[in-house]
Write a protein that holds these residues in place. Structure first.
Motif, PDB file in Angstrom:
ATOM      1  N   PRO A   4       0.800  -1.229   0.000  1.00 40.29           N
ATOM      2  CA  PRO A   4       0.000   0.000   0.000  1.00 40.29           C
ATOM      3  C   PRO A   4       0.829   1.273   0.000  1.00 40.29           C
ATOM      4  N   TYR A   5       2.030   1.212   0.527  1.00 38.88           N
ATOM      5  CA  TYR A   5       2.830   2.430   0.655  1.00 38.88           C
ATOM      6  C   TYR A   5       3.574   2.766  -0.625  1.00 38.88           C
ATOM      7  N   THR A   6       4.298   1.825  -1.194  1.00 36.36           N
ATOM      8  CA  THR A   6       5.062   2.136  -2.407  1.00 36.36           C
ATOM      9  C   THR A   6       4.199   2.159  -3.663  1.00 36.36           C
ATOM     10  N   SER A   7       3.007   1.594  -3.606  1.00 36.46           N
ATOM     11  CA  SER A   7       2.118   1.629  -4.778  1.00 36.46           C
ATOM     12  C   SER A   7       1.221   2.856  -4.775  1.00 36.46           C
ATOM     13  N   GLY A   8       1.370   3.728  -3.785  1.00 35.79           N
ATOM     14  CA  GLY A   8       0.538   4.929  -3.719  1.00 35.79           C
ATOM     15  C   GLY A   8      -0.902   4.651  -3.359  1.00 35.79           C
ATOM     16  N   GLY A   9      -1.146   3.525  -2.676  1.00 35.06           N
ATOM     17  CA  GLY A   9      -2.507   3.188  -2.271  1.00 35.06           C
ATOM     18  C   GLY A   9      -3.258   2.350  -3.283  1.00 35.06           C
ATOM     19  N   LEU A  10      -2.604   1.968  -4.389  1.00 38.55           N
ATOM     20  CA  LEU A  10      -3.278   1.072  -5.343  1.00 38.55           C
ATOM     21  C   LEU A  10      -3.600  -0.240  -4.652  1.00 38.55           C
ATOM     22  N   ASP A  69      -1.824   0.952  16.863  1.00 40.64           N
ATOM     23  CA  ASP A  69      -0.834  -0.124  16.810  1.00 40.64           C
ATOM     24  C   ASP A  69      -1.553  -1.451  16.623  1.00 40.64           C
ATOM     25  N   ALA A  70      -2.300  -1.518  15.557  1.00 38.38           N
ATOM     26  CA  ALA A  70      -3.088  -2.683  15.193  1.00 38.38           C
ATOM     27  C   ALA A  70      -3.351  -2.577  13.694  1.00 38.38           C
ATOM     28  N   ALA A  71      -4.120  -3.513  13.150  1.00 37.77           N
ATOM     29  CA  ALA A  71      -4.219  -3.643  11.690  1.00 37.77           C
ATOM     30  C   ALA A  71      -5.400  -2.909  11.085  1.00 37.77           C
ATOM     31  N   PHE A  72      -5.916  -1.875  11.765  1.00 37.96           N
ATOM     32  CA  PHE A  72      -7.125  -1.203  11.305  1.00 37.96           C
ATOM     33  C   PHE A  72      -6.855   0.099  10.557  1.00 37.96           C
ATOM     34  N   ASN A  73      -5.625   0.351  10.212  1.00 32.39           N
ATOM     35  CA  ASN A  73      -5.277   1.601   9.550  1.00 32.39           C
ATOM     36  C   ASN A  73      -5.535   1.539   8.048  1.00 32.39           C
ATOM     37  N   ILE A  74      -5.789   2.720   7.466  1.00 29.10           N
ATOM     38  CA  ILE A  74      -5.965   2.862   6.018  1.00 29.10           C
ATOM     39  C   ILE A  74      -4.830   3.722   5.483  1.00 29.10           C
ATOM     40  N   ALA A  75      -4.130   3.218   4.477  1.00 29.32           N
ATOM     41  CA  ALA A  75      -3.057   3.983   3.829  1.00 29.32           C
ATOM     42  C   ALA A  75      -3.656   4.740   2.646  1.00 29.32           C
ATOM     43  N   SER A  76      -4.279   5.875   2.944  1.00 31.32           N
ATOM     44  CA  SER A  76      -4.962   6.651   1.901  1.00 31.32           C
ATOM     45  C   SER A  76      -4.047   7.654   1.221  1.00 31.32           C
ATOM     46  N   HIS A  77      -2.875   7.903   1.789  1.00 30.94           N
ATOM     47  CA  HIS A  77      -1.933   8.902   1.279  1.00 30.94           C
ATOM     48  C   HIS A  77      -2.551  10.299   1.232  1.00 30.94           C
ATOM     49  N   GLY A  78      -3.582  10.529   2.041  1.00 31.60           N
ATOM     50  CA  GLY A  78      -4.201  11.846   2.101  1.00 31.60           C
ATOM     51  C   GLY A  78      -5.025  12.200   0.884  1.00 31.60           C
ATOM     52  N   ARG A  79      -5.314  11.217   0.048  1.00 33.97           N
ATOM     53  CA  ARG A  79      -6.071  11.463  -1.187  1.00 33.97           C
ATOM     54  C   ARG A  79      -7.530  11.062  -1.010  1.00 33.97           C
ATOM     55  N   ALA A  80      -8.319  11.339  -2.035  1.00 32.97           N
ATOM     56  CA  ALA A  80      -9.706  10.867  -2.059  1.00 32.97           C
ATOM     57  C   ALA A  80      -9.688   9.387  -2.432  1.00 32.97           C
ATOM     58  N   HIS A  81      -9.183   8.583  -1.527  1.00 37.40           N
ATOM     59  CA  HIS A  81      -8.917   7.174  -1.771  1.00 37.40           C
ATOM     60  C   HIS A  81     -10.205   6.358  -1.709  1.00 37.40           C
ATOM     61  N   ALA A  82     -10.181   5.197  -2.369  1.00 33.58           N
ATOM     62  CA  ALA A  82     -11.380   4.357  -2.439  1.00 33.58           C
ATOM     63  C   ALA A  82     -11.930   4.017  -1.060  1.00 33.58           C
ATOM     64  N   TRP A  83     -11.055   3.698  -0.105  1.00 32.35           N
ATOM     65  CA  TRP A  83     -11.540   3.234   1.193  1.00 32.35           C
ATOM     66  C   TRP A  83     -12.124   4.345   2.055  1.00 32.35           C
ATOM     67  N   ILE A  84     -11.995   5.604   1.669  1.00 33.31           N
ATOM     68  CA  ILE A  84     -12.621   6.671   2.460  1.00 33.31           C
ATOM     69  C   ILE A  84     -13.638   7.468   1.641  1.00 33.31           C
ATOM     70  N   THR A  85     -13.955   6.995   0.450  1.00 31.72           N
ATOM     71  CA  THR A  85     -14.939   7.708  -0.382  1.00 31.72           C
ATOM     72  C   THR A  85     -16.003   6.779  -0.962  1.00 31.72           C
TER      73      THR A  85
END
Length: 670
Positions: A90-96, A277-293
């Motif tokens: 998720p980090y190096t792919s830019g959230g793809l 400190d658990a697995a519930f985070n979203i790597a949205s990169h601050g964008r209008a990412h799929a998981w928050i829109t």
């Protein structure tokens, strides 16, 4: 617009059909139960700028239409015909990629030496390594525990497979054969896309295809803005909570403020808790990412059902997601259970958008997606890791319609697995798989019912994982006077002397003969339950969705038995029941009311704001310490057990004192 509307419509339909044919190719050639039956996969066509310009409408995961491949392509370096990129990071792919078990393939499509588009395919693989079978566990606190991280690299170079990459993938999975089969299925899908795109170019020319990439996205963006313009302008806020983060008992706050302005939306997640400190985070990169829109995309497609699916859907939407928050996590945060947080983001967005469009937006859905994973030792060695069933609940009721029972496409449109197929591929016997009575929130319009799954384990040394367990503490909220849905439940060996009730689990070891019972939450109801048509309540009773007792208690409808023993309406009894004042309905449930009595909006905002002034590495521990101190003032079982007035006063005072101390500390450090 460069193309005339007729030509654009023709090319757009051909590109959409191309993506659906890619999906069919992938599904028919996959070897994994979670792909070929559940359909946790998708394919799309991106333009040279990386945005999706064509996306399937009727097959595959629906929520990823707003992703793009640009960052992954740039990371992989110069491309030539026959290259195929693989990534899951998720980090190096830019959230793809959104967690490590989602394998992504990207193929550049060339014409006359130039890239004219990118084919994209993804599948959720059975296992990519990590500390538990299926790779994903709630208590993972960094991404390194979740399996093999694959930055965007070339799986194929000029059409030739990279044996080194293949060997690395095989050595880091418990299910290498299944993964290899799924990779081959994705390569077949990409080949289908390449061949079909060549036909489009042969018919219409590369110039028209290039124009279509731009025009299709622009057209969808224009229609999306027009749809959103139907909302009432203004600023609307809503908060919701994850039950906890599986590591501590502290709920995780999701806050969103939606600003509607002439066909545009701005989503501000300020007030949302820091990453956990658990697995519930979203790597949205601050964008209008799929998981928050995702909820916004669903709203747009509801307002305009004919809108073409492509990256233009997201153009009218902008986002403020504080860096280091649970919706914009920084590495190396674990992200494996990001779908649980996405579900709660959906509910928070739904609550805010309902203030702008109450006639359209429903009450909260069941708010959970629980892939029930069974891992067992395979004959001859190795492991068999399968998703037995992707468990969801129902959809929320809305003005004029009941919720849908046992189905929820809030963040994905996964199919259920046929019982016969499950029992063929996994050492388990399905005892019951049905709708859960009395789980839908009562209302003039009833919330959708959850599901009940009971299965028996046939072998020893079987491991159970049920990631995404949620809504066990805070119920799905009702709207406009409707009641909340029933909370979820997980019980091992229910009814036996060794029965155990669980909340979130990492991994449970089961023995032959053990039974597992999972009841998912129901969705929220809409409107006053006392005004529901008695005939509709009777129909629910006859269908087994509402019990006789609940019909009287929640709806004021008396049900009796006819001469054949079937449920019938007792009209006199119903008049008597409804002549009495109904019991007060708390739309969010008593648990949320108890929590908010301690952590009101102002107090919660103050604490979150102060936490974000700390260095990111110190926020989680400090937050847990403050909440733990507050919880000591409250009764065991809070918030299911309401505090006494003295306990409430003490807890509020402790929260205020500790927040002030933190504010003073960060103020001095500044």
């Amino acid at each position: 617009m460069q193309l005339d509307p007729v030509t654009l419509e023709i090319i757009g339909n051909k590109l959409g059909a191309l993506t659906e044919e890619m999906c069919l190719t992938l599904q028919r050639t996959s070897r994994s139960l979670y792909v070929k039956e559940t359909a946790d996969f998708c394919c799309a066509l991106a333009g040279p700028d990386g945005r999706f310009t064509a996306y399937p409408r009727g097959i595959g995961v629906s929520g990823f239409v707003g992703l793009d491949v640009r960052t992954a392509v740039e990371h992989a370096g110069p491309l030539q015909p026959g290259d195929v990129i693989v990534t899951n990071d998720p980090y190096t792919s830019g959230g793809l990629a959104t967690h490590l078990t989602d394998l992504q393939l990207i193929e550049p499509y060339f014409h006359a030496g130039e890239i004219v588009g990118y084919g994209w395919a993804f599948i959720h693989c059975s296992d990519i390594g990590g500390r538990v079978p299926s790779s994903l566990a709630p208590s993972n606190h960094e991404i390194y525990q979740e399996g093999l991280r694959i930055p965007p690299v070339k799986l194929l170079r000029a059409g030739e497979p990279s044996r080194d990459i293949a060997a690395l993938l095989a050595a880091n999975s418990r299910t290498p054969d299944a993964n290899d089969g799924d990779l081959r299925a994705m390569l077949a899908a990409l080949r289908t896309g390449r061949e079909r795109l060549a036909r489009v170019i042969a018919q219409h020319g590369a110039a028209d295809l290039a124009a279509a990439h731009t025009d299709l996205v622009d057209h969808t963006a224009q229609k999306a803005g027009a749809a959103l313009a139907r909302l009432r302008d203004g600023t609307y806020r809503f908060t919701d909570y994850l039950d906890d983060d599986a590591v501590s008992p502290v709920p995780v706050r999701i806050s969103v403020t939606v600003t509607v302005d002439a066909g545009t939306l701005h989503l501000d997640f300020t007030g949302t808790d820091p990453q956990v400190d658990a697995a519930f985070n979203i790597a949205s990169h601050g964008r209008a990412h799929a998981w928050i829109t995702t909820r916004v995309l669903a709203l747009i497609c509801t307002l305009d059902p004919a809108i073409p699916l492509n990256g233009g859907l997201i153009r009218p939407v902008t986002v403020t997601a504080p860096e280091g928050s649970v919706v914009n996590a920084l590495p190396p945060a674990a992200v494996g259970i990001r779908h649980a947080t996405a579900s709660r983001v959906n509910d928070a967005l739904g609550g805010a958008l309902a203030l702008a469009a109450p006639e359209v937006m429903p009450a909260a859905s069941s708010g959970l997606v629980v892939p029930v994973v069974v891992a067992e030792n395979a004959p001859g060695g190795g492991q068999n890791v399968q998703v037995l069933e992707p468990m969801v609940g129902g959809t929320g009721a809305r003005d004029g319609a009941d919720g849908v029972d046992g189905r929820d496409s809030g963040i994905s449109n996964l199919a259920n697995n046929p019982v016969e197929t499950v029992e063929t591929e996994i050492g388990a016997r399905i005892v019951r798989y049905a709708l859960r009575p009395d789980s839908g929130g009562p209302g003039r319009w009833r919330g959708g019912c959850g599901l009940e799954l009971v299965f028996r384990v046939l072998h020893d040394d079987c491991r159970l994982l049920a990631r995404g367990l949620e809504r066990m503490r805070f119920r799905p909220w009702g709207s406009a006077g409707g009641g909340p849905g029933a909370p979820a439940e997980l019980v091992v060996n229910e009814g036996r002397s060794d029965a155990q009730r669980h909340t979130k689990i990492d991994m449970l070891t089961l023995r032959q003969g053990d039974t597992v019972t999972l009841r998912t939450s129901g969705a929220g109801g809409h409107g006053d339950p006392w005004t529901r048509d008695p005939g509709a309540v009777l129909d629910d009773v006859r269908r087994g969705l509402v019990t006789w007792e609940a019909a009287a208690r929640a709806y004021g409808v008396a049900v009796t038995a006819d001469p054949h023993g079937r449920p019938a309406l007792d009209e006199a009894g119903t008049r008597e029941l409804r002549s009495q004042a109904p019991a007060p309905v708390d739309g969010a449930g008593p648990e949320r009311a108890a929590w908010d009595a301690v952590h009101d909006t102002e107090a919660a905002d103050r604490l979150v704001a102060a936490l974000f002034r700390l260095p990111q590495s110190r926020r989680y521990a400090r937050r847990a310490a403050i909440h733990t101190a507050v919880l000591r003032e409250l009764p065991a079982g809070f918030p299911a057990v309401a505090p006494s007035p003295p306990q409430l006063t003490a807890a509020r005072a402790t929260l205020a004192t500790l927040t002030t101390e933190l504010e003073d500390e960060v103020g001095r450090a500044a």
